[in-house]
Design a protein around this motif. Structure first.
Motif, PDB file in Angstrom:
ATOM      1  N   ALA A 116     -38.292   9.458  26.301  1.00 54.13           N
ATOM      2  CA  ALA A 116     -39.143  10.391  25.550  1.00 54.13           C
ATOM      3  C   ALA A 116     -39.881  11.358  26.463  1.00 54.13           C
ATOM      4  O   ALA A 116     -40.582  12.251  25.981  1.00 54.13           O
ATOM      5  N   GLY A 117     -39.729  11.178  27.778  1.00 56.59           N
ATOM      6  CA  GLY A 117     -40.304  12.160  28.700  1.00 56.59           C
ATOM      7  C   GLY A 117     -41.414  11.666  29.604  1.00 56.59           C
ATOM      8  O   GLY A 117     -42.001  12.466  30.347  1.00 56.59           O
ATOM      9  N   ALA A 118     -41.739  10.373  29.554  1.00 57.88           N
ATOM     10  CA  ALA A 118     -42.765   9.854  30.467  1.00 57.88           C
ATOM     11  C   ALA A 118     -42.334  10.081  31.914  1.00 57.88           C
ATOM     12  O   ALA A 118     -41.149  10.001  32.243  1.00 57.88           O
ATOM     13  N   GLU A 119     -43.291  10.353  32.769  1.00 52.84           N
ATOM     14  CA  GLU A 119     -42.992  10.619  34.177  1.00 52.84           C
ATOM     15  C   GLU A 119     -42.669   9.340  34.950  1.00 52.84           C
ATOM     16  O   GLU A 119     -41.861   9.359  35.875  1.00 52.84           O
ATOM     17  N   ASP A 120     -43.313   8.239  34.578  1.00 51.41           N
ATOM     18  CA  ASP A 120     -43.062   6.981  35.279  1.00 51.41           C
ATOM     19  C   ASP A 120     -43.587   5.837  34.431  1.00 51.41           C
ATOM     20  O   ASP A 120     -44.350   6.037  33.479  1.00 51.41           O
ATOM     21  N   PHE A 121     -43.181   4.627  34.787  1.00 52.99           N
ATOM     22  CA  PHE A 121     -43.577   3.418  34.072  1.00 52.99           C
ATOM     23  C   PHE A 121     -43.886   2.380  35.147  1.00 52.99           C
ATOM     24  O   PHE A 121     -42.970   1.822  35.764  1.00 52.99           O
ATOM     25  N   LEU A 122     -45.160   2.139  35.400  1.00 53.79           N
ATOM     26  CA  LEU A 122     -45.594   1.298  36.513  1.00 53.79           C
ATOM     27  C   LEU A 122     -46.227   0.007  36.003  1.00 53.79           C
ATOM     28  O   LEU A 122     -46.913   0.002  34.975  1.00 53.79           O
ATOM     29  N   LEU A 123     -45.992  -1.076  36.718  1.00 53.53           N
ATOM     30  CA  LEU A 123     -46.544  -2.373  36.337  1.00 53.53           C
ATOM     31  C   LEU A 123     -47.835  -2.660  37.100  1.00 53.53           C
ATOM     32  O   LEU A 123     -47.955  -2.357  38.288  1.00 53.53           O
ATOM     33  N   LYS A 124     -48.798  -3.238  36.375  1.00 55.93           N
ATOM     34  CA  LYS A 124     -50.037  -3.689  37.003  1.00 55.93           C
ATOM     35  C   LYS A 124     -49.791  -5.014  37.724  1.00 55.93           C
ATOM     36  O   LYS A 124     -48.985  -5.812  37.250  1.00 55.93           O
ATOM     37  N   PRO A 125     -50.483  -5.280  38.820  1.00 56.36           N
ATOM     38  CA  PRO A 125     -51.376  -4.344  39.511  1.00 56.36           C
ATOM     39  C   PRO A 125     -50.567  -3.279  40.235  1.00 56.36           C
ATOM     40  O   PRO A 125     -49.638  -3.597  40.976  1.00 56.36           O
ATOM     41  N   VAL A 126     -50.925  -2.016  39.999  1.00 55.25           N
ATOM     42  CA  VAL A 126     -50.146  -0.911  40.531  1.00 55.25           C
ATOM     43  C   VAL A 126     -50.510  -0.675  41.994  1.00 55.25           C
ATOM     44  O   VAL A 126     -51.663  -0.833  42.397  1.00 55.25           O
ATOM     45  N   ASP A 127     -49.501  -0.321  42.782  1.00 59.23           N
ATOM     46  CA  ASP A 127     -49.719   0.027  44.184  1.00 59.23           C
ATOM     47  C   ASP A 127     -50.461   1.366  44.233  1.00 59.23           C
ATOM     48  O   ASP A 127     -49.926   2.379  43.758  1.00 59.23           O
ATOM     49  N   PRO A 128     -51.676   1.417  44.793  1.00 58.33           N
ATOM     50  CA  PRO A 128     -52.462   2.667  44.787  1.00 58.33           C
ATOM     51  C   PRO A 128     -51.729   3.844  45.424  1.00 58.33           C
ATOM     52  O   PRO A 128     -51.783   4.958  44.900  1.00 58.33           O
ATOM     53  N   GLU A 129     -51.040   3.606  46.543  1.00 61.92           N
ATOM     54  CA  GLU A 129     -50.348   4.707  47.211  1.00 61.92           C
ATOM     55  C   GLU A 129     -49.222   5.262  46.339  1.00 61.92           C
ATOM     56  O   GLU A 129     -49.027   6.480  46.249  1.00 61.92           O
ATOM     57  N   LYS A 130     -48.485   4.380  45.706  1.00 65.31           N
ATOM     58  CA  LYS A 130     -47.404   4.835  44.820  1.00 65.31           C
ATOM     59  C   LYS A 130     -47.970   5.617  43.650  1.00 65.31           C
ATOM     60  O   LYS A 130     -47.428   6.675  43.278  1.00 65.31           O
ATOM     61  N   THR A 159     -39.281  -0.948  26.114  1.00 59.83           N
ATOM     62  CA  THR A 159     -40.370   0.025  26.019  1.00 59.83           C
ATOM     63  C   THR A 159     -40.317   1.010  27.175  1.00 59.83           C
ATOM     64  O   THR A 159     -40.517   2.218  26.993  1.00 59.83           O
ATOM     65  N   ALA A 160     -40.037   0.504  28.370  1.00 58.19           N
ATOM     66  CA  ALA A 160     -39.922   1.381  29.539  1.00 58.19           C
ATOM     67  C   ALA A 160     -38.809   2.405  29.329  1.00 58.19           C
ATOM     68  O   ALA A 160     -38.987   3.605  29.576  1.00 58.19           O
ATOM     69  N   ILE A 161     -37.660   1.936  28.850  1.00 54.80           N
ATOM     70  CA  ILE A 161     -36.524   2.838  28.617  1.00 54.80           C
ATOM     71  C   ILE A 161     -36.885   3.889  27.570  1.00 54.80           C
ATOM     72  O   ILE A 161     -36.644   5.089  27.752  1.00 54.80           O
ATOM     73  N   ASP A 162     -37.485   3.444  26.464  1.00 47.93           N
ATOM     74  CA  ASP A 162     -37.806   4.358  25.362  1.00 47.93           C
ATOM     75  C   ASP A 162     -38.824   5.423  25.796  1.00 47.93           C
ATOM     76  O   ASP A 162     -38.676   6.606  25.463  1.00 47.93           O
ATOM     77  N   THR A 163     -39.863   5.002  26.517  1.00 55.90           N
ATOM     78  CA  THR A 163     -40.899   5.958  26.922  1.00 55.90           C
ATOM     79  C   THR A 163     -40.378   6.941  27.965  1.00 55.90           C
ATOM     80  O   THR A 163     -40.723   8.129  27.935  1.00 55.90           O
ATOM     81  N   LEU A 164     -39.535   6.472  28.870  1.00 54.84           N
ATOM     82  CA  LEU A 164     -38.965   7.364  29.876  1.00 54.84           C
ATOM     83  C   LEU A 164     -38.003   8.361  29.233  1.00 54.84           C
ATOM     84  O   LEU A 164     -37.972   9.544  29.590  1.00 54.84           O
TER      85      LEU A 164
END
Length: 200
Positions: A102-116, A95-100
């Motif tokens: 397709a033009g997604a800017e990033d694919f982040l896993l929860k819990p996401v680092d707020p600064e990132k 899913t990460a590969i497919d969405t990226l």
């Protein structure tokens, strides 16, 4: 869909069916000065979508009704160029590969680092604001813009909006603006090359 242009203040859309996630992200982003709207489904997002507001979408993968990737494809089909940052609890590589792809800017896993997350949002929102200004950013300059810190990006945006030096100094504070200009003329910030290329 709505169309209330407000290019000065970017709008961050959160689409996540987890209320706690929605509320925590909304609070964090509002504290950073962003306008924020939160939705629990893709259908709710589409009903309220404001095509005139620059910004981005923070999108969960698994949603009731439209999935996150389904919503991404619909926006692409409708020629809506809105940056998408996927945030998910599920480490699905395909899913990460497919969405990226397709033009997604990033694919982040929860819990996401707020600064990132904030760094990614600042980068993609800056580019999206330029698009809403009617500026087409050359591919080779997107990296340069992404590397600018927040204040030089603001100066660039104000310049592209046609603001004079006096107007920018009044908006940002004279001492801040003078420092940025000194860095610019000292070659530390590539604003001149960016502006020249965008104006060509």
């Amino acid at each position: 869909m709505k169309n209330h242009r407000n290019a000065q203040f970017p709008l961050i859309r959160i689409v996540d069916d987890d209320e706690k996630v929605r509320e925590s992200l909304k609070l964090m982003l509002e504290c950073e000065g962003y306008q924020v709207r939160a939705y629990e489904s893709g259908e709710e997002f589409l009903r309220d979508f404001d095509s005139g507001a620059p910004g981005c979408v923070l999108l969960d993968v698994r949603l009731p009704g439209f999935s996150g990737p389904d919503l991404q494809l619909k926006l692409i089909r409708d020629d809506i160029r809105l940056p998408i940052i996927f945030i998910t609890s599920y480490a699905d590589i395909q899913t990460a590969i497919d969405t990226l792809k397709a033009g997604a800017e990033d694919f982040l896993l929860k819990p996401v680092d707020p600064e990132k997350l904030l760094d990614v949002i600042k980068r993609v929102v800056s580019h999206n604001q330029l698009l809403h200004s009617g500026i087409q950013v050359p591919e080779n300059l997107r990296g340069e813009i992404a590397r600018l810190s927040e204040q030089p990006r603001k100066v660039l945006q104000y310049m592209l909006e046609g603001m004079t030096d006096a107007m920018i100094a009044e908006r940002m504070g004279l001492s801040v603006y003078v420092k940025i200009l000194k860095d610019f003329f000292g070659g530390q910030i590539p604003l001149h090359s960016i502006l020249k290329a965008l104006a060509a």
